[in-house]
Design a protein around this motif. Sequence first.
Motif, mmCIF file in Angstrom:
data_model
loop_
_atom_site.group_PDB
_atom_site.id
_atom_site.type_symbol
_atom_site.label_atom_id
_atom_site.label_comp_id
_atom_site.label_asym_id
_atom_site.label_seq_id
_atom_site.Cartn_x
_atom_site.Cartn_y
_atom_site.Cartn_z
ATOM 1 N N LEU A 26 -33.037 2.996 6.367
ATOM 2 C CA LEU A 26 -32.792 4.034 5.365
ATOM 3 C C LEU A 26 -32.305 5.282 6.100
ATOM 4 C CD1 LEU A 26 -32.934 5.104 2.452
ATOM 5 C CD2 LEU A 26 -35.324 5.711 2.877
ATOM 6 N N SER A 27 -31.007 5.379 6.273
ATOM 7 C CA SER A 27 -30.437 6.492 7.034
ATOM 8 C C SER A 27 -29.703 7.490 6.147
ATOM 9 C CB SER A 27 -29.468 5.958 8.094
ATOM 10 O OG SER A 27 -28.429 5.209 7.481
ATOM 11 N N GLY A 28 -29.697 7.247 4.832
ATOM 12 C CA GLY A 28 -29.033 8.135 3.902
ATOM 13 C C GLY A 28 -28.960 7.505 2.530
ATOM 14 N N ALA A 29 -28.178 8.102 1.652
ATOM 15 C CA ALA A 29 -28.048 7.575 0.285
ATOM 16 C C ALA A 29 -26.752 8.080 -0.335
ATOM 17 C CB ALA A 29 -29.239 8.002 -0.567
ATOM 18 N N PHE A 30 -26.198 7.294 -1.231
ATOM 19 C CA PHE A 30 -25.004 7.661 -1.996
ATOM 20 C C PHE A 30 -23.830 8.031 -1.088
ATOM 21 C CE2 PHE A 30 -28.726 8.837 -4.621
ATOM 22 C CZ PHE A 30 -28.566 7.890 -5.631
ATOM 23 N N GLY A 31 -23.748 7.346 0.065
ATOM 24 C CA GLY A 31 -22.634 7.563 0.974
ATOM 25 C C GLY A 31 -22.774 8.765 1.883
ATOM 26 N N ILE A 32 -23.967 9.392 1.923
ATOM 27 C CA ILE A 32 -24.220 10.555 2.771
ATOM 28 C C ILE A 32 -25.364 10.231 3.726
ATOM 29 C CG2 ILE A 32 -24.951 12.970 2.813
ATOM 30 C CD1 ILE A 32 -23.684 13.292 0.064
ATOM 31 N N GLU A 33 -25.192 10.561 4.999
ATOM 32 C CA GLU A 33 -26.203 10.278 6.013
ATOM 33 C C GLU A 33 -27.131 11.478 6.202
ATOM 34 O OE1 GLU A 33 -26.460 7.305 8.178
ATOM 35 O OE2 GLU A 33 -25.333 6.583 6.436
ATOM 36 N N SER A 81 -29.932 24.718 10.427
ATOM 37 C CA SER A 81 -28.982 23.822 11.088
ATOM 38 C C SER A 81 -27.796 23.449 10.211
ATOM 39 C CB SER A 81 -29.694 22.536 11.527
ATOM 40 O OG SER A 81 -30.098 21.776 10.397
ATOM 41 N N GLY A 82 -27.949 23.606 8.879
ATOM 42 C CA GLY A 82 -26.904 23.179 7.957
ATOM 43 C C GLY A 82 -26.858 21.677 7.767
ATOM 44 N N LYS A 83 -27.881 20.957 8.280
ATOM 45 C CA LYS A 83 -27.905 19.503 8.172
ATOM 46 C C LYS A 83 -28.632 19.041 6.907
ATOM 47 C CE LYS A 83 -27.648 18.594 13.141
ATOM 48 N NZ LYS A 83 -28.302 17.936 14.297
ATOM 49 N N ILE A 84 -28.174 17.920 6.360
ATOM 50 C CA ILE A 84 -28.739 17.365 5.132
ATOM 51 C C ILE A 84 -30.002 16.570 5.465
ATOM 52 C CG2 ILE A 84 -28.334 15.777 3.213
ATOM 53 C CD1 ILE A 84 -25.329 16.521 3.476
ATOM 54 N N ALA A 85 -31.106 16.934 4.835
ATOM 55 C CA ALA A 85 -32.386 16.275 5.086
ATOM 56 C C ALA A 85 -32.767 15.311 3.971
ATOM 57 C CB ALA A 85 -33.495 17.312 5.258
ATOM 58 N N ALA A 86 -32.164 15.470 2.795
ATOM 59 C CA ALA A 86 -32.498 14.597 1.662
ATOM 60 C C ALA A 86 -31.394 14.672 0.618
ATOM 61 C CB ALA A 86 -33.843 14.983 1.039
ATOM 62 N N ILE A 87 -31.339 13.632 -0.218
ATOM 63 C CA ILE A 87 -30.400 13.597 -1.346
ATOM 64 C C ILE A 87 -31.201 13.265 -2.597
ATOM 65 C CG2 ILE A 87 -28.355 12.542 -2.351
ATOM 66 C CD1 ILE A 87 -28.826 12.067 1.320
ATOM 67 N N GLU A 88 -31.022 14.073 -3.631
ATOM 68 C CA GLU A 88 -31.740 13.887 -4.891
ATOM 69 C C GLU A 88 -30.766 13.515 -5.998
ATOM 70 O OE1 GLU A 88 -35.101 16.237 -7.502
ATOM 71 O OE2 GLU A 88 -33.608 17.421 -6.425
ATOM 72 N N ALA A 89 -31.172 12.547 -6.823
ATOM 73 C CA ALA A 89 -30.373 12.139 -7.985
ATOM 74 C C ALA A 89 -31.242 12.266 -9.233
ATOM 75 C CB ALA A 89 -29.892 10.702 -7.817
ATOM 76 N N THR A 90 -30.685 12.822 -10.312
ATOM 77 C CA THR A 90 -31.478 13.057 -11.525
ATOM 78 C C THR A 90 -30.692 12.704 -12.779
ATOM 79 O OG1 THR A 90 -30.728 15.365 -11.691
ATOM 80 C CG2 THR A 90 -32.734 14.956 -10.425
ATOM 81 N N ASP A 91 -31.448 12.526 -13.854
ATOM 82 C CA ASP A 91 -30.865 12.376 -15.180
ATOM 83 C C ASP A 91 -31.899 12.830 -16.193
ATOM 84 O OD1 ASP A 91 -28.897 11.780 -17.012
ATOM 85 O OD2 ASP A 91 -29.490 9.687 -17.244
ATOM 86 N N TYR A 181 -34.135 10.511 -1.904
ATOM 87 C CA TYR A 181 -34.061 9.797 -0.631
ATOM 88 C C TYR A 181 -34.144 10.876 0.446
ATOM 89 C CZ TYR A 181 -32.059 5.816 -3.225
ATOM 90 O OH TYR A 181 -31.834 4.784 -4.096
ATOM 91 N N GLY A 182 -35.158 10.793 1.325
ATOM 92 C CA GLY A 182 -35.304 11.872 2.282
ATOM 93 C C GLY A 182 -35.737 11.439 3.664
ATOM 94 N N SER A 183 -35.442 12.290 4.640
ATOM 95 C CA SER A 183 -35.883 12.062 6.008
ATOM 96 C C SER A 183 -37.365 12.409 6.120
ATOM 97 C CB SER A 183 -35.074 12.935 6.965
ATOM 98 O OG SER A 183 -35.317 14.312 6.688
ATOM 99 N N ALA A 184 -37.992 11.915 7.198
ATOM 100 C CA ALA A 184 -39.394 12.247 7.437
ATOM 101 C C ALA A 184 -39.562 13.759 7.575
ATOM 102 C CB ALA A 184 -39.885 11.529 8.694
#
Length: 203
Positions: A26-33, A81-91, A181-184
Amino acid sequence: MRRCLKFQILISSLLITAPVYGKDPLSGAFGIEFGERLSDLPNDLDIGMSNMDGSFKSVSITPPIQNKLFSSYSAKVDPDSGKIAAIEATDIIKGRSSCLSTLENIGQYLERKYGDAFELETHGEDGEKKFLFALTPARSSNMIAGGCHETNLERKGLLSDEEKGFFYDDEDVLYYLDIIYGSAYYFNEMYDPDYRPMDGSGL
């Protein structure tokens, strides 16, 4: 996603016990690492407004890979750092049973894909009830969490009379469907009150 004490304990315990062997599945989600810089995303991605979500900047995005179950996405970005640590999807879904059915289908799919057991936990009282899960894939230090909970749009008067109608039961109320989906690093920072990272740039 709102946090509660029991769910914080569950998240913390999973992070402590998560085994890691070889490449993280699990290194990312929705095409984003995870660890990718927001500024390095392709120019054709729609990057929108941002606000602070705890220690992270929450930035609305249109990811490279989308799923019809969700209507909006956001990247949780470390402000230093400007780095992505998690990706959230909602509805937003009308009715508790519809939201739970969708959530359970997602959870069972993730269970088959990553190997960890999917189990919903119920928190809160009627009107504030949340249905939450946390899943740690085998051989991963990262995590997926999600849930269904009331939007409270009707109770807060944020809908017009025409929009809200007459709400009699849980099947007439609007619910948030929320998957992260998130990093530790992200989950430790958001859910573990005793976690104090020395350097957030090492995502």
